[in-house]
Enzyme design. Sequence first.
Site, PDB file in Angstrom:
ATOM      1  CD  GLU A  49      -8.247   5.570 -13.877  1.00 38.80           C
ATOM      2  OE1 GLU A  49      -7.740   4.488 -13.058  1.00 38.80           O
ATOM      3  OE2 GLU A  49      -8.486   4.930 -15.000  1.00 38.80           O
ATOM      4  CB  CYS A  96      -4.223  -0.919 -18.159  1.00 42.01           C
ATOM      5  SG  CYS A  96      -5.624  -2.051 -18.208  1.00 42.01           S
ATOM      6  NE  ARG A 106     -23.723   4.124  -9.153  1.00 44.09           N
ATOM      7  CZ  ARG A 106     -24.063   2.928  -9.603  1.00 44.09           C
ATOM      8  NH1 ARG A 106     -24.381   2.137  -8.691  1.00 44.09           N
ATOM      9  NH2 ARG A 106     -23.748   2.587 -10.824  1.00 44.09           N
ATOM     10  CG  HIS A 122       9.455   6.876  11.102  1.00 41.87           C
ATOM     11  ND1 HIS A 122       8.261   7.446  11.119  1.00 41.87           N
ATOM     12  CD2 HIS A 122      10.411   7.856  11.497  1.00 41.87           C
ATOM     13  CE1 HIS A 122       8.424   8.757  11.322  1.00 41.87           C
ATOM     14  NE2 HIS A 122       9.696   8.998  11.770  1.00 41.87           N
ATOM     15  CE1 TYR A 177     -11.038   1.759 -14.520  1.00 42.42           C
ATOM     16  CE2 TYR A 177     -13.324   1.191 -13.710  1.00 42.42           C
ATOM     17  CZ  TYR A 177     -12.228   0.846 -14.531  1.00 42.42           C
ATOM     18  OH  TYR A 177     -12.090  -0.054 -15.437  1.00 42.42           O
ATOM     19  CB  ILE A 178     -13.036   5.355 -17.272  1.00 45.27           C
ATOM     20  CG1 ILE A 178     -12.556   3.818 -17.189  1.00 45.27           C
ATOM     21  CG2 ILE A 178     -12.759   6.001 -18.681  1.00 45.27           C
ATOM     22  CD1 ILE A 178     -13.582   2.833 -18.397  1.00 45.27           C
ATOM     23  CB  ALA A 193     -14.334 -15.496 -35.458  1.00 44.03           C
ATOM     24  CG  ASP A 253     -13.766  -6.252 -19.382  1.00 40.95           C
ATOM     25  OD1 ASP A 253     -13.275  -6.829 -18.375  1.00 40.95           O
ATOM     26  OD2 ASP A 253     -13.032  -5.252 -19.800  1.00 40.95           O
ATOM     27  CD  GLU A 291       5.430   5.867   9.872  1.00 41.72           C
ATOM     28  OE1 GLU A 291       5.734   5.596  11.058  1.00 41.72           O
ATOM     29  OE2 GLU A 291       6.160   7.032   9.246  1.00 41.72           O
ATOM     30  N   GLY A 304     -18.946   9.473 -13.763  1.00 38.96           N
ATOM     31  CA  GLY A 304     -18.326   9.393 -12.400  1.00 38.96           C
ATOM     32  C   GLY A 304     -17.753   8.392 -11.984  1.00 38.96           C
ATOM     33  CB  CYS A 357      -5.282  -4.362 -20.798  1.00 42.09           C
ATOM     34  SG  CYS A 357      -3.982  -3.905 -19.663  1.00 42.09           S
ATOM     35  CE  LYS A 390      -5.724   3.679 -16.254  1.00 40.59           C
ATOM     36  NZ  LYS A 390      -6.798   2.632 -15.604  1.00 40.59           N
ATOM     37  CB  ALA A 406      -4.864   0.992  -8.056  1.00 41.00           C
TER      38      ALA A 406
END
Length: 453
Positions: free
Chosen positions: A183, A49, A206, A436, A179-180, A116, A304, A441, A177, A44, A52, A342
């Site tokens: 992005e 993350c 997918r 608004h 998210y990585i 280790a 992971d 909304e 295809g 990360c 990125k 996200a």
Amino acid sequence: MSDFDYDLFVIGGGSGGVRAARVAAGETGAKVGLAEESRYGGTCVIRGCVPKKLMVFASEYPMRVDEAQAYGWDAQIGDFDWGRFRNNLEGELDRLEGIYRKLLANSGVETFDTRAKLLDAHTVEFLDGTRKTAKHILIAVGGWPVKADVKGAELAITSNEVFHMETLPKSILILGGGYIACEFACILNGLGVKVTQYYRGAQILRGFDDEARGLVAEEMKQQGIEIHTGTNILEMEKVEGGIKVKATNGTEQVFDEVMFATGRSPNTTGLGLEEVGVKTGRRGEIVVDDYSQTSVPSVYAIGDVTDRLQLTPVAIREGMAFVETVFKGNATPVDHDLVPTAIFTRPEMGTIGMTEEQARDERPIEVYSTSFRPMQTSFIGKSERVMMKLIVCAETRRVLGCHIVAPQAGEMIQLAGVAVKMGATKEDFDRTCAVHPTMAEEIVTMKNPVRTA
């Protein structure tokens, strides 16, 4: 006097391992050791993350200048200095790694900058042969990018190396295809790189809601990203001017750079798991129960490497649950249900809960969905669209899923996620007054379902 060197020894200094180590040491007084072979902070912070998202920020400025001009500002932007950005990025990662090291030290965790592996149920061994014993061992070594098995694969980079490119390429092929892949396609496109994306499936992203991923794909294409679905690489070779790629669609094309974003595998090779009897799955993931315990009672695993949900906040929660269970005597199973997430494409996608496709296979549902041109960009004649979508159980009225495709969707889904996690009904959403004028909304103003299933 303990029979072991440590109460807990952690293998892996990423977000999950560091959190578990410092909480066990700082809050329960446990004697804790931790070994990390690379940089503290893990995927990360060092190669995921954080860098990125900083690249996402950098890639959005040209679009903002275009919009500023359309709004009447005499705004200009020059060339992007990749070298300057990369140096600043590396400085920030150094700073963050220093924070992780300081947090461990301040909690009393003894750290070892080495690889280790397990020697037995209570012993780890370092590269130099040093051995340490522990009552409990926690494995938190994360995952690693997988390269496609094609001729010339060594010519490609992965998400690990993309942050350290010497120069920004003029053209790049991204294979994948997920998210990585998506992005980085958006990031590099925003930085001025000509981006082509190959994906072997029928549609990118997918596993996410079909309507939502369809809109993301459409918007990516509108921005100039060439997406070729049903397409894979056959072979690659180094040629003058770049890397020649032969594809399954019959084309041969030369790119400055090729990036594989074809998934990540648990980083379990050479850990000594098989010898100790720690059970692993088909992809090499460590098999654990609801409390992150492996088939060897003294050995636990989080993050992971267990291939449950590959998300940093989930790894951290797994680490906290492990400490509650093992060191605080409060048996705490890990909650993997209704986790908001996200995807930082352009536009972003925020999602929590079931997709329309998942939900309709299980029960009668109502689907509330709207797609529209947001005020900020429709004012200047842009055609880009956003989407808000709720999946509702027809019987209980509970909101089963929420999917947002829009700028700042990540910020919106965090807050919508609270309501969905609490079990909010469609009527709870309806009773909430709209703010608004905002894009969000629309989540509380959709009165009639667009379809039922």
